[in-house]
Design an enzyme around this catalytic site. Structure first.
Site, PDB file in Angstrom:
ATOM      1  N   LYS A  32       0.832  -1.197   0.000  1.00  0.00           N
ATOM      2  CA  LYS A  32       0.000   0.000   0.000  1.00  0.00           C
ATOM      3  C   LYS A  32       0.870   1.252   0.000  1.00  0.00           C
ATOM      4  O   LYS A  32       0.685   2.168  -0.797  1.00  0.00           O
ATOM      5  CB  LYS A  32      -0.916  -0.008   1.223  1.00  0.00           C
ATOM      6  CG  LYS A  32      -2.028   1.020   1.181  1.00  0.00           C
ATOM      7  CD  LYS A  32      -2.950   0.875   2.386  1.00  0.00           C
ATOM      8  CE  LYS A  32      -3.457  -0.517   2.568  1.00  0.00           C
ATOM      9  NZ  LYS A  32      -4.872  -0.665   2.665  1.00  0.00           N
ATOM     10  N   ARG A 103      -3.918   2.970   8.311  1.00  0.00           N
ATOM     11  CA  ARG A 103      -4.149   1.657   7.709  1.00  0.00           C
ATOM     12  C   ARG A 103      -2.888   0.813   7.818  1.00  0.00           C
ATOM     13  O   ARG A 103      -1.774   1.341   7.828  1.00  0.00           O
ATOM     14  CB  ARG A 103      -4.511   1.791   6.220  1.00  0.00           C
ATOM     15  CG  ARG A 103      -5.823   2.505   5.923  1.00  0.00           C
ATOM     16  CD  ARG A 103      -5.986   2.670   4.414  1.00  0.00           C
ATOM     17  NE  ARG A 103      -7.315   3.133   4.037  1.00  0.00           N
ATOM     18  CZ  ARG A 103      -7.652   4.405   3.892  1.00  0.00           C
ATOM     19  NH1 ARG A 103      -6.752   5.360   4.106  1.00  0.00           N
ATOM     20  NH2 ARG A 103      -8.879   4.732   3.540  1.00  0.00           N
ATOM     21  N   GLY A 112      -8.258  -7.968   5.634  1.00  0.00           N
ATOM     22  CA  GLY A 112      -8.791  -8.242   6.955  1.00  0.00           C
ATOM     23  C   GLY A 112      -7.759  -8.343   8.047  1.00  0.00           C
ATOM     24  O   GLY A 112      -8.080  -8.672   9.180  1.00  0.00           O
ATOM     25  N   MET A 114      -6.057  -5.884   9.441  1.00  0.00           N
ATOM     26  CA  MET A 114      -6.531  -4.865  10.368  1.00  0.00           C
ATOM     27  C   MET A 114      -7.441  -3.915   9.627  1.00  0.00           C
ATOM     28  O   MET A 114      -7.115  -3.459   8.536  1.00  0.00           O
ATOM     29  CB  MET A 114      -5.371  -4.070  10.974  1.00  0.00           C
ATOM     30  CG  MET A 114      -5.832  -3.226  12.167  1.00  0.00           C
ATOM     31  SD  MET A 114      -4.702  -1.917  12.634  1.00  0.00           S
ATOM     32  CE  MET A 114      -5.451  -0.535  11.780  1.00  0.00           C
ATOM     33  N   ARG A 376      -3.569  -1.264  -6.061  1.00  0.00           N
ATOM     34  CA  ARG A 376      -2.754  -2.466  -5.848  1.00  0.00           C
ATOM     35  C   ARG A 376      -3.105  -3.452  -6.953  1.00  0.00           C
ATOM     36  O   ARG A 376      -4.162  -3.343  -7.572  1.00  0.00           O
ATOM     37  CB  ARG A 376      -3.023  -3.081  -4.483  1.00  0.00           C
ATOM     38  CG  ARG A 376      -4.466  -3.526  -4.281  1.00  0.00           C
ATOM     39  CD  ARG A 376      -4.725  -3.952  -2.857  1.00  0.00           C
ATOM     40  NE  ARG A 376      -6.138  -4.213  -2.633  1.00  0.00           N
ATOM     41  CZ  ARG A 376      -6.682  -4.379  -1.438  1.00  0.00           C
ATOM     42  NH1 ARG A 376      -5.929  -4.292  -0.366  1.00  0.00           N
ATOM     43  NH2 ARG A 376      -7.972  -4.617  -1.305  1.00  0.00           N
ATOM     44  N   HIS A 490     -16.022  -7.432   1.820  1.00  0.00           N
ATOM     45  CA  HIS A 490     -15.000  -8.285   2.440  1.00  0.00           C
ATOM     46  C   HIS A 490     -15.143  -9.730   1.961  1.00  0.00           C
ATOM     47  O   HIS A 490     -14.170 -10.374   1.569  1.00  0.00           O
ATOM     48  CB  HIS A 490     -15.134  -8.222   3.966  1.00  0.00           C
ATOM     49  CG  HIS A 490     -14.212  -9.152   4.694  1.00  0.00           C
ATOM     50  ND1 HIS A 490     -14.574 -10.423   5.053  1.00  0.00           N
ATOM     51  CD2 HIS A 490     -12.928  -9.004   5.101  1.00  0.00           C
ATOM     52  CE1 HIS A 490     -13.562 -11.018   5.666  1.00  0.00           C
ATOM     53  NE2 HIS A 490     -12.554 -10.180   5.714  1.00  0.00           N
ATOM     54  N   ARG A 596       1.614 -47.361  -7.486  1.00  0.00           N
ATOM     55  CA  ARG A 596       1.699 -48.142  -6.243  1.00  0.00           C
ATOM     56  C   ARG A 596       0.924 -49.442  -6.440  1.00  0.00           C
ATOM     57  O   ARG A 596      -0.308 -49.429  -6.489  1.00  0.00           O
ATOM     58  CB  ARG A 596       1.124 -47.331  -5.077  1.00  0.00           C
ATOM     59  CG  ARG A 596       1.995 -46.139  -4.708  1.00  0.00           C
ATOM     60  CD  ARG A 596       1.226 -45.099  -3.951  1.00  0.00           C
ATOM     61  NE  ARG A 596       0.363 -44.360  -4.877  1.00  0.00           N
ATOM     62  CZ  ARG A 596       0.139 -43.048  -4.812  1.00  0.00           C
ATOM     63  NH1 ARG A 596       0.718 -42.322  -3.884  1.00  0.00           N
ATOM     64  NH2 ARG A 596      -0.661 -42.464  -5.689  1.00  0.00           N
ATOM     65  N   SER A 798      14.398 -42.493  -7.947  1.00  0.00           N
ATOM     66  CA  SER A 798      13.207 -41.680  -7.705  1.00  0.00           C
ATOM     67  C   SER A 798      13.165 -41.391  -6.207  1.00  0.00           C
ATOM     68  O   SER A 798      13.116 -42.327  -5.405  1.00  0.00           O
ATOM     69  CB  SER A 798      11.930 -42.405  -8.133  1.00  0.00           C
ATOM     70  OG  SER A 798      10.799 -41.617  -7.848  1.00  0.00           O
ATOM     71  N   CYS A 865       8.896 -38.396  -6.474  1.00  0.00           N
ATOM     72  CA  CYS A 865       7.508 -38.838  -6.623  1.00  0.00           C
ATOM     73  C   CYS A 865       6.712 -38.649  -5.342  1.00  0.00           C
ATOM     74  O   CYS A 865       5.604 -39.166  -5.212  1.00  0.00           O
ATOM     75  CB  CYS A 865       7.449 -40.297  -7.069  1.00  0.00           C
ATOM     76  SG  CYS A 865       8.259 -41.429  -5.924  1.00  0.00           S
ATOM     77  N   TYR A 885      12.703 -34.965 -13.725  1.00  0.00           N
ATOM     78  CA  TYR A 885      11.250 -34.802 -13.665  1.00  0.00           C
ATOM     79  C   TYR A 885      10.777 -34.710 -12.227  1.00  0.00           C
ATOM     80  O   TYR A 885      11.482 -35.071 -11.281  1.00  0.00           O
ATOM     81  CB  TYR A 885      10.543 -35.983 -14.364  1.00  0.00           C
ATOM     82  CG  TYR A 885      10.704 -37.313 -13.660  1.00  0.00           C
ATOM     83  CD1 TYR A 885       9.824 -37.695 -12.643  1.00  0.00           C
ATOM     84  CD2 TYR A 885      11.723 -38.194 -14.004  1.00  0.00           C
ATOM     85  CE1 TYR A 885       9.971 -38.904 -11.988  1.00  0.00           C
ATOM     86  CE2 TYR A 885      11.869 -39.407 -13.359  1.00  0.00           C
ATOM     87  CZ  TYR A 885      10.996 -39.761 -12.349  1.00  0.00           C
ATOM     88  OH  TYR A 885      11.139 -40.949 -11.693  1.00  0.00           O
TER      89      TYR A 885
END
Length: 906
Positions: A32, A103, A112, A114, A376, A490, A596, A798, A865, A885
């Site tokens: 801000k 603020r 939220g 504050m 923002r 909000h 598995r 792996s 994995c 990977y």
């Protein structure tokens, strides 16, 4: 002697087209404060003010209130004087008063954390001076009652006595409205407002035991310290935990000169977005209120009006929400104040082009003059995030790499969940219409209080309006429904940030907290009743609505294509069935990193054969049972290989301890004994024999295969035969057989010999071959240390980071919940190591194992994995250390693809 702490800059000023800071200083000034400085510097009309840095928040937590005030005092006085000179007013002066707002402002938006404090500096003398100066008695007393209400709640901690009660100040106002037979705050007379001021003060004294502070400087220091305190409040801690933000960031404090939207019908306030935060549509939109202050818009105390004419199809739907009241009763800002709208439109264009992103702006109109209070980068849904990034790319505002970097990978999860099936929607079941505040579909049971959001498995948090205290419940609930508030309330803003379905401002709903009932159009819905929300249309639907699976299409598909263009690391999936494998391929998986096999044995038609094998006392008996399992396993592998269409498939041999497969209930043991024609005592003895004190470190993984090599033989045969069967159909197959839980070289070698000898037998029988690999899962720390020795024999590694984390930390995944929450709260851990890869500890074992393995075998294929394979920061780490990977669950494949691309770009 002066220390560094004494001389550092703690206060940065802005205003009058000058600023000490800029938008690149978000870590120091908060988002801000940095944006206020930037806007002031580029000529946007910003009320002057100053920002106290985030570093001061850290000092406050370390040194305490008194030392921080000592450090700040002179700088704050000078900064207030600067505001006075620009505005031509004086702080605390009854004749010519300067009023200010206070603020919070962290480096990232934390809705939220504050609430804002407005009109700070008012007291009994100053309010009289404000009346004389503005010649507007109503405005002055309205500002005073608002200030006491905000300061009392935010700084002094005034709260409802019980959750069924409303805010104590709201209760006083509602009582007065009933007495006066009025509905809106704007209908209060000057005398009403004066009475409210005195009643509010009495309420403060009654609940806190102290008089309301009347000295403006005491008020200011109280508000500043409240902002710092809010950083470690429950809401902020929960929000940080939810988003993975570090506790040591701190928050800045922003102090600004007040400008007034409540000075009459030529004044107002609003919130606007340069694009639609819900869908990403390139349409300027927002809400405003005439004769109001900023918190009125987001708090939902009045139904706000739209900024623009309802031109687009989606925004036209909002006209239907106004409870059938004529659209003429809700004129847009564009229609009511065309010159102000035109000026605002110009600023939104300028700010979006400057920041090259969708902006969320707050503004105030004071007697015909427009002020921009904040901008923002706007919070947005996952769908909007993707569309905005692609649209900005096509508009030439950003390039491909920047478009990818704009994506928060984890938010893609929102696009991968089911949506309502149109075939299951019945118009007659729509009970009310609200604002489509955050898209998506949600079905659940009604709960009326945030702390009861986990009362049922699926819940819809149903509130008159939400407040920051509701944050945790909002996160738990499947959907959020409010009777008040608009698209910038909000509830709407927080829900969009969470990717949570939300319908707001459904004015036809009458919510009775005390009796826990929702009334609408003559119907009653009680706590626990099922309702459904369509966050895309704003429909509120009675009962459950069926859902359908999403697809990768449109802008989402374009982001995926860009990801694949820039990433260098492959993304595989963890899949145990052809269905999961197909889903993962549709999401772009390039193979399977973990299948598995034990999951295949738990199906009803297989568990009997598995138990027969376990109960057998001889190799011959076990082989008879395994022969029964062989065609089942082979069929499973064929389905998975076919789904992967030539991509590699890593299949882990049987891993869990055998006790998991045997029955532990007496009734089931009796059934098994009868089925296998053996005694109940034999079953009981075997179950007792298999019992282990610590089974996760016991007879499992490769230890099973070494003890019972016939299991490894059967599984290898099933894999190789399935591969050969598909080869005959012309489908390419790349099987990778993985030995689990290896800790010594000899364990791996023993299993490798069984695998390769079995494969050779099958090749000889079938007079054909396929290429296959034999590797291991590195999930024991010793295996990482011995990786160079193991790599002499293994074709691939792996890393099973679930068990590797468990064994490295010495934390049981099943039992760590009893202390992990405390560890995270106390800062002993910054994140749950089972969710986010511990790069300093476990990560170093992964790095070491990879380096040692490749020192022996340079082309060693390495991946992970564990569940970390779909977590963005863990994916970035894997890319950095050169893994081939990552593998993750099917629905996290798109997340991993984007995270891998971002890692390559970074």
């Amino acid at each position: 002697m002066e220390t560094v702490s004494d001389v550092k800059t703690r206060v940065y000023r802005f205003g009058n087209k000058t600023a000490d800071g800029n938008s690149k200083m978000k870590n120091l000034l908060g988002g801000k404060g940095a944006n206020l400085a930037e806007m002031s510097a580029i000529g946007i009309p910003v009320p002057p003010g100053f920002t106290i840095t985030t570093e001061v928040c850290t000092e406050y937590n370390e040194l305490g209130k008194n030392k921080v005030i000592k450090y700040l005092k002179e700088d704050v006085k000078k900064a207030i004087k600067n505001i006075e000179e620009i505005m031509g007013t004086r702080f605390g002066d009854p004749e010519n008063p300067l009023l200010i707002s206070v603020r919070s402002g962290a480096r990232v938006s934390m809705p939220g954390m504050m609430d804002t404090v407005l009109n700070l500096g008012l007291n009994d003398e100053v309010v009289s001076g404000l009346v004389k100066k503005t010649n507007n008695e109503r405005f002055a007393w309205d500002s005073y009652r608002r200030f006491i209400q905000m300061y009392g709640g935010v700084v002094l901690g005034m709260k409802p006595v019980t959750k069924e009660d409303i805010d104590p100040f709201e209760e006083i106002m509602e009582h007065l409205k009933d007495k006066r037979n009025i509905e809106l705050d704007t209908q209060f007379t000057v005398q009403d407002l004066q009475d409210l001021v005195y009643d509010f003060k009495d309420a403060v004294k009654k609940q806190t035991g102290h008089d309301f502070p009347l000295d403006p400087w005491d008020q200011l220091w109280g508000a500043i310290m409240a902002v710092f305190d809010s950083w470690n409040g429950d809401r902020a801690i929960y929000y940080r935990k939810m988003n993975g933000y570090p506790a040591d960031w701190g928050t800045a404090v922003n102090v600004q000169a007040m400008v007034y939207g409540n000075m009459g019908n030529n004044s107002g306030t609003g919130v606007c977005f340069t694009r639609d935060a819900g869908t990403g549509e390139n349409v300027f939109n927002g809400e405003y209120l005439i004769n109001a202050q900023g918190e009125d818009v987001v708090a939902g105390v009045r139904t706000p009006q739209q900024i623009t004419k309802l031109g687009s199809e989606r925004w036209a739907k909002l006209a239907q929400v106004k409870e059938a009241i004529r659209a003429a009763d809700y004129p847009s800002l564009e229609e009511l104040m065309p010159s102000i709208y035109s000026e605002l439109y110009g600023y939104q264009e300028k700010l979006e082009k400057h920041y090259k992103d969708m902006q969320d702006m707050e503004f105030t109109i004071q007697e015909g003059k427009l002020w921009i209070l904040q901008t923002r980068n706007g919070k947005r849904t996952g769908a909007a995030m993707v569309k905005i990034a692609i649209d900005l790319l096509k508009e030439g505002q950003i390039d491909e790499k920047e478009a990818l970097m704009r994506i928060e990978p984890i938010k893609l999860d929102e696009l991968l969940h089911p949506v309502f099936d149109p075939k299951g929607l019945n118009k007659d079941d729509i009970i009310a219409q609200g604002l489509p505040a955050s898209p998506g579909a949600a079905t659940g049971q009604i709960v009326f209080f945030a702390d009861e959001a986990d009362k049922y498995k699926y819940t819809i948090l149903t509130r008159i309006e939400t407040s920051p205290e509701d944050l945790e419940g909002m996160n738990i609930a499947r959907g959020i429904l409010t009777a008040r508030g608009g698209m910038t309330s909000h509830a709407a803003v927080v829900a969009r940030g969470m990717g949570k379905c939300c319908v707001s401002g459904a004015g036809a709903l009458k919510i009775d907290y005390k009796n826990r009932v929702l009334r609408v159009d003559g119907k009653e819905f009680h706590e626990g009743d099922w309702i459904s929300l369509n966050g895309t249309t704003g429909n509120i639907i009675e009962g459950k609505v069926p859902t359908m699976e999403p697809e990768l299409s449109g802008e989402f598909a374009e982001i995926m294509e860009l990801s694949d263009k820039y990433r260098t690391m492959k993304v595989r999936t963890n899949a145990d069935t052809p269905k999961d494998a197909t889903a993962a391929r549709n999401f772009g998986a390039e193979g399977i990193g973990l299948t598995r096999t034990e999951h295949m044995f738990f199906e009803v038609d297989r568990i009997r054969a598995m138990r027969e094998m376990i109960l057998a006392d001889t190799i011959k008996g076990r082989k008879v049972a395994l022969k029964e399992l062989l065609p089942m396993q082979r069929s499973d592998f064929e389905g998975i290989f076919e789904a992967m269409q030539g991509f590699p498939v890593t299949i882990r041999l049987l891993d869990p301890p055998l006790h998991e497969f045997v029955p532990h209930q007496l009734a089931t043991q009796k059934e098994l004994a009868e089925d296998l024609h053996i005694s109940l005592a034999a079953v009981k003895n075997k179950v007792s024999e298999l019992h282990e004190f610590n089974p996760m470190l016991g007879h499992r993984g490769c230890r099973l295969g070494i003890t019972y090599p016939e299991i490894t033989e059967m599984q290898t045969r099933a894999i190789i035969e399935a591969a050969l069967n598909l080869k005959e159909k012309g489908i390419a197959v790349i099987p990778e057989i993985m030995v689990p839980l290896v800790g010594t070289v000899k364990e791996f070698v023993a299993q490798e010999q069984v695998i390769r000898s079995t494969a050779q037998k099958v090749f000889k029988e079938r007079k054909d071959t396929v290429e296959y690999l034999v590797g291991t899962m590195i999930e024991i720390p010793r295996a990482a240390l011995m990786a160079d020795r193991i790599a002499e024999h293994a074709d691939f590694f792996s890393f099973g980071t679930n068990d590797l984390t468990q064994m490295t930390y010495g934390y049981s995944r099943d039992d760590a919940g009893s202390f992990l929450e405390i560890y995270l709260k106390e800062g002993i851990l910054t994140s749950d190591p089972f969710e986010v890869l511990d790069q300093e500890g476990v990560g170093q074992l992964v790095r070491m194992g990879t380096e040692r393995g490749r020192n022996v075998k340079s082309d060693l294929k390495v991946g992970i994995c564990g569940e970390h394979g779909g977590e963005p920061s863990s994916v970035e780490f894997c890319n950095r250390i050169g893994l081939n990977y990552v593998s993750c669950s099917p629905f996290r494949v798109p997340i991993a693809r984007v995270a891998a691309a971002q890692a390559a770009i970074s």
